[in-house]
Design a protein around this motif. Structure first.
Motif, PDB file in Angstrom:
ATOM      1  N   PRO A 213       0.981  -1.076  -0.126  1.00 53.28           N
ATOM      2  CA  PRO A 213      -0.135   0.278  -0.442  1.00 53.28           C
ATOM      3  C   PRO A 213       0.933   1.610   0.505  1.00 53.28           C
ATOM      4  O   PRO A 213       0.587   1.729  -0.430  1.00 53.28           O
ATOM      5  CB  PRO A 213      -0.561   0.049   1.194  1.00 53.28           C
ATOM      6  CG  PRO A 213      -1.525  -1.493   1.375  1.00 53.28           C
ATOM      7  CD  PRO A 213       0.534  -2.149   0.781  1.00 53.28           C
ATOM      8  N   ASN A 214       2.002   0.887   0.425  1.00 54.93           N
ATOM      9  CA  ASN A 214       2.785   2.736   0.730  1.00 54.93           C
ATOM     10  C   ASN A 214       3.236   3.029  -0.699  1.00 54.93           C
ATOM     11  O   ASN A 214       3.661   3.807  -1.158  1.00 54.93           O
ATOM     12  CB  ASN A 214       3.672   2.446   2.152  1.00 54.93           C
ATOM     13  CG  ASN A 214       3.137   3.221   3.180  1.00 54.93           C
ATOM     14  OD1 ASN A 214       2.292   3.054   3.394  1.00 54.93           O
ATOM     15  ND2 ASN A 214       4.041   1.878   4.221  1.00 54.93           N
TER      16      ASN A 214
ATOM     17  N   LEU B 253      -3.926  13.863   4.767  1.00 47.32           N
ATOM     18  CA  LEU B 253      -2.772  13.771   4.577  1.00 47.32           C
ATOM     19  C   LEU B 253      -1.873  13.190   5.422  1.00 47.32           C
ATOM     20  O   LEU B 253      -1.348  11.649   5.975  1.00 47.32           O
ATOM     21  CB  LEU B 253      -1.264  14.758   3.433  1.00 47.32           C
ATOM     22  CG  LEU B 253      -0.585  13.104   3.181  1.00 47.32           C
ATOM     23  CD1 LEU B 253      -0.508  12.817   2.333  1.00 47.32           C
ATOM     24  CD2 LEU B 253       0.360  14.388   1.977  1.00 47.32           C
ATOM     25  N   MET B 254      -1.510  13.651   6.727  1.00 47.54           N
ATOM     26  CA  MET B 254      -0.651  13.570   7.738  1.00 47.54           C
ATOM     27  C   MET B 254      -2.115  12.655   8.635  1.00 47.54           C
ATOM     28  O   MET B 254      -1.333  11.440   9.153  1.00 47.54           O
ATOM     29  CB  MET B 254      -0.911  14.584   8.366  1.00 47.54           C
ATOM     30  CG  MET B 254      -0.182  15.505   7.975  1.00 47.54           C
ATOM     31  SD  MET B 254       2.253  15.303   7.813  1.00 47.54           S
ATOM     32  CE  MET B 254       1.533  15.629   5.949  1.00 47.54           C
ATOM     33  N   TRP B 255      -3.581  13.088   8.121  1.00 50.59           N
ATOM     34  CA  TRP B 255      -4.133  11.863   8.642  1.00 50.59           C
ATOM     35  C   TRP B 255      -4.003  10.552   8.462  1.00 50.59           C
ATOM     36  O   TRP B 255      -4.298   9.240   9.098  1.00 50.59           O
ATOM     37  CB  TRP B 255      -5.679  12.191   8.552  1.00 50.59           C
ATOM     38  CG  TRP B 255      -6.678  11.416   9.449  1.00 50.59           C
ATOM     39  CD1 TRP B 255      -7.458  11.431  10.376  1.00 50.59           C
ATOM     40  CD2 TRP B 255      -7.618  10.110   8.168  1.00 50.59           C
ATOM     41  NE1 TRP B 255      -8.745  10.379  10.500  1.00 50.59           N
ATOM     42  CE2 TRP B 255      -7.978   9.545   9.351  1.00 50.59           C
ATOM     43  CE3 TRP B 255      -7.543  10.112   7.318  1.00 50.59           C
ATOM     44  CZ2 TRP B 255      -9.335   8.864   8.575  1.00 50.59           C
ATOM     45  CZ3 TRP B 255      -8.510   8.869   6.564  1.00 50.59           C
ATOM     46  CH2 TRP B 255      -9.843   8.036   7.106  1.00 50.59           C
ATOM     47  N   GLN B 256      -3.619  10.208   7.573  1.00 47.96           N
ATOM     48  CA  GLN B 256      -3.413   9.002   6.296  1.00 47.96           C
ATOM     49  C   GLN B 256      -1.855   7.981   6.930  1.00 47.96           C
ATOM     50  O   GLN B 256      -2.461   7.295   7.528  1.00 47.96           O
ATOM     51  CB  GLN B 256      -3.683   9.125   5.367  1.00 47.96           C
ATOM     52  CG  GLN B 256      -2.688   7.132   4.031  1.00 47.96           C
ATOM     53  CD  GLN B 256      -2.124   6.758   4.568  1.00 47.96           C
ATOM     54  OE1 GLN B 256      -0.861   7.615   4.164  1.00 47.96           O
ATOM     55  NE2 GLN B 256      -1.806   5.577   5.220  1.00 47.96           N
TER      56      GLN B 256
ATOM     57  N   GLY C  79      -2.986   4.335   8.063  1.00 52.56           N
ATOM     58  CA  GLY C  79      -1.459   3.828   7.948  1.00 52.56           C
ATOM     59  C   GLY C  79      -1.171   2.694   8.814  1.00 52.56           C
ATOM     60  O   GLY C  79      -1.075   1.474   8.623  1.00 52.56           O
ATOM     61  N   PRO C  80      -0.749   3.201   9.932  1.00 53.98           N
ATOM     62  CA  PRO C  80      -0.261   2.600  11.025  1.00 53.98           C
ATOM     63  C   PRO C  80      -1.563   1.779  11.609  1.00 53.98           C
ATOM     64  O   PRO C  80      -1.091   0.180  11.634  1.00 53.98           O
ATOM     65  CB  PRO C  80      -0.014   3.138  11.898  1.00 53.98           C
ATOM     66  CG  PRO C  80       0.796   4.147  11.176  1.00 53.98           C
ATOM     67  CD  PRO C  80       0.066   4.565  10.240  1.00 53.98           C
TER      68      PRO C  80
ATOM     69  N   GLY D  14      -1.911  -0.789   8.939  1.00 55.53           N
ATOM     70  CA  GLY D  14      -1.176  -2.197   8.278  1.00 55.53           C
ATOM     71  C   GLY D  14      -0.737  -3.113   9.891  1.00 55.53           C
ATOM     72  O   GLY D  14      -1.203  -4.750   9.841  1.00 55.53           O
ATOM     73  N   GLN D  15      -1.418  -2.394  11.579  1.00 61.35           N
ATOM     74  CA  GLN D  15      -1.345  -3.322  12.075  1.00 61.35           C
ATOM     75  C   GLN D  15      -2.324  -4.514  11.970  1.00 61.35           C
ATOM     76  O   GLN D  15      -2.527  -5.658  13.127  1.00 61.35           O
ATOM     77  CB  GLN D  15      -1.520  -2.470  13.830  1.00 61.35           C
ATOM     78  CG  GLN D  15       0.207  -2.026  13.970  1.00 61.35           C
ATOM     79  CD  GLN D  15       0.999  -2.696  14.291  1.00 61.35           C
ATOM     80  OE1 GLN D  15       1.080  -4.155  14.383  1.00 61.35           O
ATOM     81  NE2 GLN D  15       2.647  -2.257  14.471  1.00 61.35           N
ATOM     82  N   CYS D  16      -3.297  -3.697  11.381  1.00 63.88           N
ATOM     83  CA  CYS D  16      -4.571  -5.330  11.264  1.00 63.88           C
ATOM     84  C   CYS D  16      -4.403  -6.839  10.301  1.00 63.88           C
ATOM     85  O   CYS D  16      -4.759  -7.268  10.970  1.00 63.88           O
ATOM     86  CB  CYS D  16      -5.877  -3.965  10.686  1.00 63.88           C
ATOM     87  SG  CYS D  16      -7.663  -5.088  10.798  1.00 63.88           S
TER      88      CYS D  16
END
Length: 218
Positions: free
Chosen positions: A13-14, A103-106, A111-112, A115-117
């Motif tokens: 995704p990144n 953008l900062m919210w993402q 993302g984090p 990603g952990q999910c």
């Protein structure tokens, strides 16, 4: 004609954030695959470009003042490309603030948490030894759901996160498009569902998402 940007990439995704952006901006680029399964991200030559040993990264031979520049961190790359091309940054000063805010919210949230999910649902239970941790699954599944409810509200009465299509959409979509693997429910999120399809129908998004897609295992 512009010189090609060196793009250090793996289909995650990144990574998709930047492959999508490069196609959206119609910039020439040369892809350098960094196989994160094989540990390519720890190669000393790559660390000179991306000291945090993470993809994506770019080297633009036509950087500020005409000199090359290397950039790591997907959010920083998106901001750089948008400013370079003066596109997808927002339609006014107020709108540009909103784009950067989301953008900062993402970067700090979607993302984090997603990603952990993914990690605790799809990978940890199958490790040796298995790490099937219900608390971790619930924690990250629930937080991801909360973030998608925030996004659902933000998309009310507008087609894109900040009204018009921007780097905020490019950043959020790659993670949100994997909602099924995050064990999320979209039945109660019509705005998010429509947005996912709307973004997915963009030709550049399809190209970026499909960039070396055959290398992705899950």
């Amino acid at each position: 004609m512009r010189d090609a940007i060196d793009f250090y990439y793996w289909p995650t995704p990144n990574g998709w954030k930047i492959s999508i952006a490069l196609f959206e901006f119609d910039l020439p680029f040369e892809t350098h695959l960094i196989n994160i399964r094989n540990g390519d991200q720890f190669d000393p030559n790559f660390l000179k470009i991306a000291p945090n040993n993470r993809i994506p990264a770019i080297t633009d031979p036509e950087g500020p003042d005409g000199n090359p520049i290397s950039i790591f961190e997907s959010g920083a790359i998106l901001q750089y490309l948008a400013n370079k091309m003066n596109k997808f940054t927002g339609t006014s000063q107020r709108n540009r603030i909103a784009v950067n805010q989301w953008l900062m919210w993402q970067i700090s949230g979607v993302g984090p948490m997603a990603g952990q999910c993914h990690h605790f649902i799809k990978y940890a239970p199958f490790m040796d030894p298995p790490n099937n941790i219900p608390y971790a699954k619930d924690r990250y599944r629930n937080e991801t759901a909360r973030l998608y409810r925030v996004l659902e509200d933000q998309l009310k009465n507008q087609e894109y996160i900040c009204g018009t299509y921007s780097i905020a959409d490019m950043a959020v979509w790659p993670w949100a498009s994997l909602w099924e693997g995050q064990e999320q429910i979209l039945d109660d999120k019509p705005n998010l569902t429509a947005w996912l399809e709307r973004v997915a129908n963009r030709p550049a998004v399809q190209k970026g998402r499909g960039h070396y897609a055959e290398l992705r295992s899950t």
